[in-house]
Design an enzyme around this catalytic site. Sequence first.
Site, PDB file in Angstrom:
ATOM      1  N   ASN A  11       0.862  -1.193   0.000  1.00 44.26           N
ATOM      2  CA  ASN A  11       0.000   0.000   0.000  1.00 44.26           C
ATOM      3  C   ASN A  11       0.895   1.240   0.000  1.00 44.26           C
ATOM      4  O   ASN A  11       1.505   1.559   1.025  1.00 44.26           O
ATOM      5  CB  ASN A  11      -0.903  -0.025   1.245  1.00 44.26           C
ATOM      6  CG  ASN A  11      -1.752   1.238   1.347  1.00 44.26           C
ATOM      7  OD1 ASN A  11      -1.918   1.969   0.370  1.00 44.26           O
ATOM      8  ND2 ASN A  11      -2.292   1.502   2.527  1.00 44.26           N
ATOM      9  N   TRP A  12       0.945   1.915  -1.132  1.00 41.11           N
ATOM     10  CA  TRP A  12       1.831   3.082  -1.249  1.00 41.11           C
ATOM     11  C   TRP A  12       1.207   4.356  -0.676  1.00 41.11           C
ATOM     12  O   TRP A  12       1.830   5.406  -0.677  1.00 41.11           O
ATOM     13  CB  TRP A  12       2.203   3.304  -2.721  1.00 41.11           C
ATOM     14  CG  TRP A  12       3.327   2.435  -3.172  1.00 41.11           C
ATOM     15  CD1 TRP A  12       3.867   1.386  -2.486  1.00 41.11           C
ATOM     16  CD2 TRP A  12       4.064   2.542  -4.401  1.00 41.11           C
ATOM     17  NE1 TRP A  12       4.893   0.831  -3.218  1.00 41.11           N
ATOM     18  CE2 TRP A  12       5.033   1.520  -4.392  1.00 41.11           C
ATOM     19  CE3 TRP A  12       3.988   3.388  -5.513  1.00 41.11           C
ATOM     20  CZ2 TRP A  12       5.927   1.338  -5.450  1.00 41.11           C
ATOM     21  CZ3 TRP A  12       4.871   3.200  -6.556  1.00 41.11           C
ATOM     22  CH2 TRP A  12       5.837   2.182  -6.523  1.00 41.11           C
ATOM     23  N   LYS A  13      -0.041   4.245  -0.237  1.00 41.75           N
ATOM     24  CA  LYS A  13      -0.742   5.429   0.313  1.00 41.75           C
ATOM     25  C   LYS A  13      -0.595   6.617  -0.643  1.00 41.75           C
ATOM     26  O   LYS A  13      -0.544   6.418  -1.851  1.00 41.75           O
ATOM     27  CB  LYS A  13      -0.215   5.764   1.706  1.00 41.75           C
ATOM     28  CG  LYS A  13      -0.170   4.559   2.623  1.00 41.75           C
ATOM     29  CD  LYS A  13       0.144   4.940   4.041  1.00 41.75           C
ATOM     30  CE  LYS A  13       0.355   3.690   4.865  1.00 41.75           C
ATOM     31  NZ  LYS A  13      -0.319   3.710   6.124  1.00 41.75           N
ATOM     32  N   HIS A 100      -9.975   1.026   4.874  1.00 44.55           N
ATOM     33  CA  HIS A 100      -8.713   1.363   5.555  1.00 44.55           C
ATOM     34  C   HIS A 100      -8.997   2.377   6.666  1.00 44.55           C
ATOM     35  O   HIS A 100      -9.804   3.289   6.492  1.00 44.55           O
ATOM     36  CB  HIS A 100      -7.704   1.940   4.550  1.00 44.55           C
ATOM     37  CG  HIS A 100      -6.311   1.945   5.085  1.00 44.55           C
ATOM     38  ND1 HIS A 100      -5.889   2.864   6.009  1.00 44.55           N
ATOM     39  CD2 HIS A 100      -5.256   1.116   4.853  1.00 44.55           C
ATOM     40  CE1 HIS A 100      -4.625   2.610   6.317  1.00 44.55           C
ATOM     41  NE2 HIS A 100      -4.220   1.558   5.628  1.00 44.55           N
ATOM     42  N   GLU A 102      -7.420   4.825   7.670  1.00 46.63           N
ATOM     43  CA  GLU A 102      -7.168   6.228   7.321  1.00 46.63           C
ATOM     44  C   GLU A 102      -8.392   6.836   6.626  1.00 46.63           C
ATOM     45  O   GLU A 102      -8.560   8.051   6.608  1.00 46.63           O
ATOM     46  CB  GLU A 102      -5.896   6.326   6.448  1.00 46.63           C
ATOM     47  CG  GLU A 102      -4.648   6.127   7.301  1.00 46.63           C
ATOM     48  CD  GLU A 102      -3.422   5.623   6.555  1.00 46.63           C
ATOM     49  OE1 GLU A 102      -3.406   5.618   5.312  1.00 46.63           O
ATOM     50  OE2 GLU A 102      -2.456   5.224   7.240  1.00 46.63           O
ATOM     51  N   GLU A 169      -5.880  -4.920  10.703  1.00 43.56           N
ATOM     52  CA  GLU A 169      -4.901  -3.863  10.917  1.00 43.56           C
ATOM     53  C   GLU A 169      -5.267  -3.047  12.150  1.00 43.56           C
ATOM     54  O   GLU A 169      -6.096  -2.121  12.066  1.00 43.56           O
ATOM     55  CB  GLU A 169      -4.902  -2.907   9.724  1.00 43.56           C
ATOM     56  CG  GLU A 169      -4.737  -3.606   8.395  1.00 43.56           C
ATOM     57  CD  GLU A 169      -4.129  -2.675   7.366  1.00 43.56           C
ATOM     58  OE1 GLU A 169      -2.997  -2.925   6.977  1.00 43.56           O
ATOM     59  OE2 GLU A 169      -4.777  -1.684   7.009  1.00 43.56           O
ATOM     60  N   GLY A 175       1.786   2.446  10.900  1.00 45.43           N
ATOM     61  CA  GLY A 175       2.760   3.521  10.791  1.00 45.43           C
ATOM     62  C   GLY A 175       3.412   3.928  12.108  1.00 45.43           C
ATOM     63  O   GLY A 175       4.050   4.975  12.182  1.00 45.43           O
ATOM     64  N   SER A 206       2.816  -1.792  10.498  1.00 42.47           N
ATOM     65  CA  SER A 206       4.253  -1.706  10.816  1.00 42.47           C
ATOM     66  C   SER A 206       5.046  -2.978  10.520  1.00 42.47           C
ATOM     67  O   SER A 206       6.023  -3.265  11.211  1.00 42.47           O
ATOM     68  CB  SER A 206       4.447  -1.296  12.282  1.00 42.47           C
ATOM     69  OG  SER A 206       3.952   0.004  12.486  1.00 42.47           O
ATOM     70  N   GLY A 227       2.565  -1.128   4.364  1.00 44.70           N
ATOM     71  CA  GLY A 227       2.503   0.278   3.957  1.00 44.70           C
ATOM     72  C   GLY A 227       3.894   0.831   3.747  1.00 44.70           C
ATOM     73  O   GLY A 227       4.537   0.602   2.719  1.00 44.70           O
ATOM     74  N   GLY A 228       4.406   1.549   4.752  1.00 45.43           N
ATOM     75  CA  GLY A 228       5.700   2.230   4.665  1.00 45.43           C
ATOM     76  C   GLY A 228       6.811   1.403   4.024  1.00 45.43           C
ATOM     77  O   GLY A 228       7.469   1.852   3.078  1.00 45.43           O
TER      78      GLY A 228
HETATM   79  C1  PEP Z   1      -1.191   0.298   5.921  1.00 43.66           C
HETATM   80  O1  PEP Z   1      -1.010   1.154   5.083  1.00 43.66           O
HETATM   81  O2  PEP Z   1      -2.275  -0.236   6.013  1.00 43.66           O
HETATM   82  C2  PEP Z   1      -0.111  -0.077   6.819  1.00 43.66           C
HETATM   83  C3  PEP Z   1      -0.207  -1.210   7.461  1.00 43.66           C
HETATM   84  O3  PEP Z   1       0.929   0.783   6.910  1.00 43.66           O
HETATM   85  P1  PEP Z   1       2.316   0.526   7.677  1.00 43.66           P
HETATM   86  O4  PEP Z   1       2.868  -0.779   7.172  1.00 43.66           O
HETATM   87  O5  PEP Z   1       3.162   1.697   7.277  1.00 43.66           O
HETATM   88  O6  PEP Z   1       2.018   0.483   9.133  1.00 43.66           O
END
Ligand code: PEP
Length: 245
Positions: A11-13, A100, A102, A169, A175, A206, A227-228
């Site tokens: 997930n590049w957000k 999600h 967010e 999640e 994050g 994370s 994500g990150g």
């Molecule tokens: C996400 O974008 O859903 C996510 C899990 O991000 P991260 O891995 O950065 O916590």
Amino acid sequence: MTNKYMIFIANWKMFGGLNSLNSINPVIKFLKIFKNKKSVKIIYCPPTTLIYPMYKRLKNTPLMVGGQNCHENHKSGAFTGSINTTMLKNVGASYVIIGHSENRRNGENNTLINQKIKSAINSGLNVIFCIGETLGERKKKLTKKILNRQITSGLKKIKNKKKILISYEPVWAIGTGLIPKINELYETISFIKNKFKDYKVLYGGSVNPKNIKDLKTIENLDGFLIGGASQNSKKFIDIIKKTYN
Ligand code: PEP
């Protein structure tokens, strides 16, 4: 990890421009020579502006593309700034992330999420359905209740289980560098799998090349939403490799 088949969602957000597409080249190369390639599924979910160019870049590879959200109406209409599931499908997406945290934080509720999931299925997309409790809910020991409600409402009147990946999640883990204790995570994943049978269940929050060694010991997991760390191909490849070591 005892699963034969693991799914990795990147997930590049809201990160990345056309140049970022080069960062998937090492992943394509890696997958060609990876000894476990037959049991890996990788889905990139870039910002909407990159779906089509990414789709073209990945066309002759096993990697797939998905969107990060969609409008609930699969037909066109006067919804400035929105993109529907028909449009996502049209530019090469096979998946879409829905629910999600967010976006839940911006007001998306379970009813709207259910409409979006129906729309995605209607358009022939697969759904990466995100659920998770907040830190406050966790402290009040409400995790199972919240997850049960999110899944029951989100999947109301949806029959096609094969089209849905549930991604657990915890909001407080996204994050932040924090992950749940492994025994707690195992218990939560088991709860979801026992209650909502036949769904594939992923973990997100994370995930990184260090903690994957512990996370992969959760034998009933079907994969990870990253994500990150997924924006850095070296880290992303490292996570995949270590899952199989
Ligand atoms: C996400 O974008 O859903 C996510 C899990 O991000 P991260 O891995 O950065 O916590």
